[in-house]
Design a protein around this motif. Structure first.
Motif, PDB file in Angstrom:
ATOM      1  N   VAL A  30       0.920  -0.735  -0.017  1.00  0.00           N
ATOM      2  CA  VAL A  30       0.315   0.113   0.032  1.00  0.00           C
ATOM      3  C   VAL A  30       1.231   1.248   0.083  1.00  0.00           C
ATOM      4  CG1 VAL A  30      -1.787   1.568   0.985  1.00  0.00           C
ATOM      5  CG2 VAL A  30      -2.159  -1.235   1.116  1.00  0.00           C
ATOM      6  N   TYR A  31       0.294   2.328  -0.809  1.00  0.00           N
ATOM      7  CA  TYR A  31       1.116   3.374  -1.356  1.00  0.00           C
ATOM      8  C   TYR A  31       0.381   4.314  -0.815  1.00  0.00           C
ATOM      9  CZ  TYR A  31       4.080   7.168  -2.860  1.00  0.00           C
ATOM     10  OH  TYR A  31       4.305   8.256  -3.915  1.00  0.00           O
ATOM     11  N   VAL A  32       0.540   5.375   0.047  1.00  0.00           N
ATOM     12  CA  VAL A  32       0.115   6.306   0.924  1.00  0.00           C
ATOM     13  C   VAL A  32       1.119   8.341   0.123  1.00  0.00           C
ATOM     14  CG1 VAL A  32      -1.093   7.932   2.777  1.00  0.00           C
ATOM     15  CG2 VAL A  32      -0.726   5.571   2.670  1.00  0.00           C
ATOM     16  N   LYS A  33      -0.526   8.704  -0.279  1.00  0.00           N
ATOM     17  CA  LYS A  33       0.516   9.659  -1.087  1.00  0.00           C
ATOM     18  C   LYS A  33       0.968  10.346  -0.134  1.00  0.00           C
ATOM     19  CE  LYS A  33      -1.384  13.145  -3.936  1.00  0.00           C
ATOM     20  NZ  LYS A  33      -2.593  13.353  -4.612  1.00  0.00           N
ATOM     21  N   GLY A  34       1.866  11.257  -0.425  1.00  0.00           N
ATOM     22  CA  GLY A  34       3.254  11.771   0.533  1.00  0.00           C
ATOM     23  C   GLY A  34       3.950  11.507   1.337  1.00  0.00           C
ATOM     24  N   LYS A  35       3.385   9.588   1.729  1.00  0.00           N
ATOM     25  CA  LYS A  35       4.093   8.526   3.173  1.00  0.00           C
ATOM     26  C   LYS A  35       5.128   7.254   2.428  1.00  0.00           C
ATOM     27  CE  LYS A  35       0.955   9.925   6.766  1.00  0.00           C
ATOM     28  NZ  LYS A  35       0.189   9.381   7.033  1.00  0.00           N
ATOM     29  N   GLY A  36       4.657   7.705   0.257  1.00  0.00           N
ATOM     30  CA  GLY A  36       5.288   6.042   0.148  1.00  0.00           C
ATOM     31  C   GLY A  36       4.833   4.709  -0.158  1.00  0.00           C
ATOM     32  N   CYS A 324       8.515  -1.889  -6.961  1.00  0.00           N
ATOM     33  CA  CYS A 324       7.834  -1.420  -8.351  1.00  0.00           C
ATOM     34  C   CYS A 324       6.730  -0.857  -8.749  1.00  0.00           C
ATOM     35  CB  CYS A 324       8.628  -1.492  -9.600  1.00  0.00           C
ATOM     36  SG  CYS A 324      10.346  -1.049  -9.339  1.00  0.00           S
ATOM     37  N   VAL A 325       5.871  -1.676  -8.119  1.00  0.00           N
ATOM     38  CA  VAL A 325       4.359  -1.874  -9.057  1.00  0.00           C
ATOM     39  C   VAL A 325       3.936  -0.838  -7.808  1.00  0.00           C
ATOM     40  CG1 VAL A 325       1.966  -2.836  -9.224  1.00  0.00           C
ATOM     41  CG2 VAL A 325       4.266  -3.768 -10.052  1.00  0.00           C
ATOM     42  N   ALA A 326       3.694  -0.684  -6.663  1.00  0.00           N
ATOM     43  CA  ALA A 326       3.537  -0.223  -5.602  1.00  0.00           C
ATOM     44  C   ALA A 326       3.712   1.654  -5.976  1.00  0.00           C
ATOM     45  CB  ALA A 326       3.795  -0.505  -4.427  1.00  0.00           C
ATOM     46  N   TYR A 327       5.122   1.406  -6.232  1.00  0.00           N
ATOM     47  CA  TYR A 327       5.171   2.806  -6.367  1.00  0.00           C
ATOM     48  C   TYR A 327       5.003   3.290  -7.598  1.00  0.00           C
ATOM     49  CZ  TYR A 327       9.287   2.567  -2.920  1.00  0.00           C
ATOM     50  OH  TYR A 327       9.640   2.652  -1.395  1.00  0.00           O
ATOM     51  N   GLY A 328       4.966   2.818  -8.678  1.00  0.00           N
ATOM     52  CA  GLY A 328       4.560   3.209 -10.074  1.00  0.00           C
ATOM     53  C   GLY A 328       2.358   4.146  -9.752  1.00  0.00           C
ATOM     54  N   THR A 329       2.107   2.705  -9.071  1.00  0.00           N
ATOM     55  CA  THR A 329       0.305   3.025  -8.481  1.00  0.00           C
ATOM     56  C   THR A 329       0.865   4.729  -7.697  1.00  0.00           C
ATOM     57  OG1 THR A 329       0.490   2.116  -6.572  1.00  0.00           O
ATOM     58  CG2 THR A 329      -0.625   1.028  -7.985  1.00  0.00           C
ATOM     59  N   GLY A 330       1.636   4.867  -7.318  1.00  0.00           N
ATOM     60  CA  GLY A 330       2.400   6.163  -6.406  1.00  0.00           C
ATOM     61  C   GLY A 330       1.940   7.088  -6.954  1.00  0.00           C
TER      62      GLY A 330
END
Length: 354
Positions: A30-36, A324-330
């Motif tokens: 899970v990627y949270v905007k502003g937190k990674g 990588c996929v999680a960072y991509g969604t972020g």
């Protein structure tokens, strides 16, 4: 590609509490905007069969796999990249959102990943599960595109790039140019199949039965898909099928290489198939840029060497391949509105392909 689901009533507005979810067969990031990336836990749910109550989710639930009493069952609700148990998937997503967001007055918008080849029913199931789990709106992004973005590739350029994303349930292979997927395939052969191959091989060769967790440990510690310079080994425990008693024995990397042969051949053939269908100009770009590998499966020792040897194209594993996929969604959370202007949703792309 980032895709607005018109059927689900998705909109383009993104708020600061938005999150990106890599809903994988083996793990959820899970990627949270502003937190990674703030959460990386196994896709496992432990449930009391009598009451239907969820006892634990994620890492604590994974420890229960194969070790639960009769009234408790540990479930992996994702199989081969898609939802196999809708209710458990919904409850798992809800628990993970609660864990990372806490109490919020406003529901978050959620970007979720799906395999590059997915049916409309499977697509709908992901959207509904996300919505029922507490998302305000659900946006979809194809895994190869998210992986490429997360690996630092500028997908908007008129330049061919090839991504091989080996997850837990699916391997997604795609050639990307001008912000879209030119050629792709998704096969249901990935990390789980490597585990199954180890279990079958050890049963056949050593007449010993081992569990999924032990197979995964073997894969991570001594697994290889290309001959190692020096052989390594590890001691494992299992149940002898002849006596029914515990048995300890040694497994070598050469044995694991033999066990993996059929699975790796299927992945290499899929890479060849996509390259054969790729326009020659983009093939030239790929020869220059190389092939980028992402996903947990790409970390098996020698995978980049194997792909390079079989294709003749330089291959490397992306940094933080698992994330990588999680960072991509972020990154899609920041760029979603502008990217959607030049893309079409999954259903429309599927109609044009079909």
């Amino acid at each position: 590609m980032p895709a607005e689901c018109e059927k689900a009533g998705c909109h383009r507005m993104i708020f600061s509490s938005d999150i990106g979810i890599d809903l994988g067969t083996a793990s959820v990031l899970v990627y949270v905007k502003g937190k990674g990336v703030v959460l990386n836990e196994p896709s496992v749910v432990a449930v009391d069969k009598q009451t239907g109550k969820i006892l634990s989710v994620g890492e604590s639930a994974q420890k229960m796999l194969g070790r639960t009493p009769g009234n408790i069952v540990a479930i992996r609700p994702m199989r081969e990249g898609v939802i196999s148990d809708y209710e458990m998937t919904e409850r798992m997503i809800k628990e993970f959102i609660r864990k990372v967001m806490g109490f919020r007055l406003f529901k978050p918008n959620v970007v979720m990943c799906v395999p590059s080849i997915i049916t409309e029913v499977e697509e709908r199931a992901v959207i509904d599960a996300g919505t029922q789990a507490g998302a305000k709106r659900v946006f979809l992004v194809e895994e190869p595109l998210a992986a490429a973005i997360g690996a630092g590739i500028d997908i908007a350029q008129p330049n061919g790039n090839m991504i091989v994303d080996i997850g837990g349930g699916t391997t997604d292979i795609a050639v990307i140019s001008l912000g879209g997927i030119v050629e792709s395939t998704s096969i249901k052969i990935a990390g789980d199949k490597f585990d199954e191959a180890i279990i079958k091989f050890i049963r056949r060769k050593h007449n010993v039965l081992i569990g999924e967790r032990t197979a995964e440990e073997i894969k991570m510690q001594i697994g290889c898909v290309y001959p190692r310079l020096e052989e390594v080994s590890m001691e494992i425990k299992g149940r002898c099928l002849m006596t029914g008693l515990p048995r300890t024995f040694t497994v070598t990397s050469t044995e694991v290489l033999e066990a993996f042969e059929e699975v790796t051949t299927s992945i290499v053939e899929a890479v060849h198939t996509v390259l054969e269908r790729t326009p020659p100009e983009l093939t030239g770009d790929i020869s220059t840029n190389g092939i980028v590998m992402t996903g947990g499966g790409s970390l098996i020792w020698g995978f980049d060497k194997l792909i390079a040897a079989k294709t003749g194209i330089p291959t490397h594993v992306a940094e933080e391949a698992i994330s990588c996929v999680a960072y991509g969604t972020g990154k899609c959370l920041d760029q979603l509105a502008s990217m959607q202007d030049g893309t079409m949703n999954l259903s429309r792309r599927r109609q044009m392909m079909g």
